[in-house]
Design an enzyme around this catalytic site. Sequence first.
Site, PDB file in Angstrom:
ATOM      1  N   SER A 129      -3.813  10.972  22.619  1.00 36.66           N
ATOM      2  CA  SER A 129      -3.624  10.428  21.276  1.00 36.66           C
ATOM      3  C   SER A 129      -2.201  10.737  20.794  1.00 36.66           C
ATOM      4  O   SER A 129      -1.239  10.386  21.473  1.00 36.66           O
ATOM      5  CB  SER A 129      -4.688  11.004  20.336  1.00 36.66           C
ATOM      6  N   GLU A 235      -3.889   3.053  26.189  1.00 32.07           N
ATOM      7  CA  GLU A 235      -5.156   3.048  25.449  1.00 32.07           C
ATOM      8  C   GLU A 235      -4.850   3.160  23.967  1.00 32.07           C
ATOM      9  O   GLU A 235      -3.741   3.528  23.575  1.00 32.07           O
ATOM     10  CB  GLU A 235      -6.058   4.196  25.918  1.00 32.07           C
ATOM     11  N   HIS A 307      -9.435   7.592  23.911  1.00 31.24           N
ATOM     12  CA  HIS A 307     -10.400   7.751  22.813  1.00 31.24           C
ATOM     13  C   HIS A 307     -11.771   7.210  23.209  1.00 31.24           C
ATOM     14  O   HIS A 307     -12.191   6.129  22.777  1.00 31.24           O
ATOM     15  CB  HIS A 307      -9.909   7.033  21.559  1.00 31.24           C
TER      16      HIS A 307
END
Length: 337
Positions: A129, A235, A307
């Site tokens: 992230s 992602e 995630h």
Amino acid sequence: MSHLNKIVLSLVVMSSLTLPQNKPERLSPGDTILFIAPSGYLKQDRMALAKKRLEDRGYVTVQADDIFRAYGYLGGADERRVEEFMAGWTNQNIKAIFPGTGGYGTTRILDQLDYDIIKNNPKVLVGFSDITGLHLAINKMTGLTTFHTPSPMYGLGSEENLSLISDYYFWQAIEANNPNGYTIDVKLFELGESVITLHGGKGKGELIGGNLSLINILMGTPYEIETKGKILFIEDVGEAPYRIDRYFSQLRMAGKFDHLKGAILGKFTRRAKEPPDDDNSFTMMRVLEQYFSNLGIPVIANFPIGHYKYNISFPIGVMAEIDADKQTVRILENPTQ
């Protein structure tokens, strides 16, 4: 040769240079792991559970007395987060640095880090992230292999712990000795869902990537992602198809898809509280197809990274081979030493 030609040749040579590969020592029980908060603030219950599980495995964990500090949505003021992060690299007793979570905040501190110290003191760095900011900057400035993995709060600190596939590839990446590399094969874990091949074939190159929004945010900075000759993995979460489309169009216009050896596209999961997409919206898969199906390189999508409860760890900066027909990724070398 004219003076102008010499300048052009020098620029071409400089642009082709890459930093020598720099690998951390692999972890083993008894090593000391430092928890830090370089991004968002941390939750005590989740960090306590991650700490217990690591210590049950035989590791020693340490953390600053003020690790649960909060400054707005950040895990502390910029200066404090820089201080905490750099202390991990200078302390010779620390073998690994585990940011507790992502969130937001790494891009505020990237230009305040001492990359010479990081380069000369290689350690295992994990996370995903917002931690993508640290991964890309450290890769660009030092050549150090870092690890795109579950974070302590959303992995080891989850009530249900790491999923079987997440656990297996997490420890393969940072703890196992794999002199000949290892293969990542989702099919072995019977997840009940399938990876999708957008374009077949094989390709070899260094793994690079992470969270799409962080990749885009760093465009035009000294930490901008380098993709030429590499396998790109991407992602994201909580982004509508039109926003993913916007991110991809920027990367395409910047030439970041021109010389790829392969691409691995994650789940692009949505949050339950998001408003529904417009009736005329492209599906997420359609957007992925529009940008990646016709590049002439191997591309797989719906891959469990980032995630998602199934979050496979990728070592950043190591050579890998993607086989889009078999839907596997082979790590071709030891990520650690």
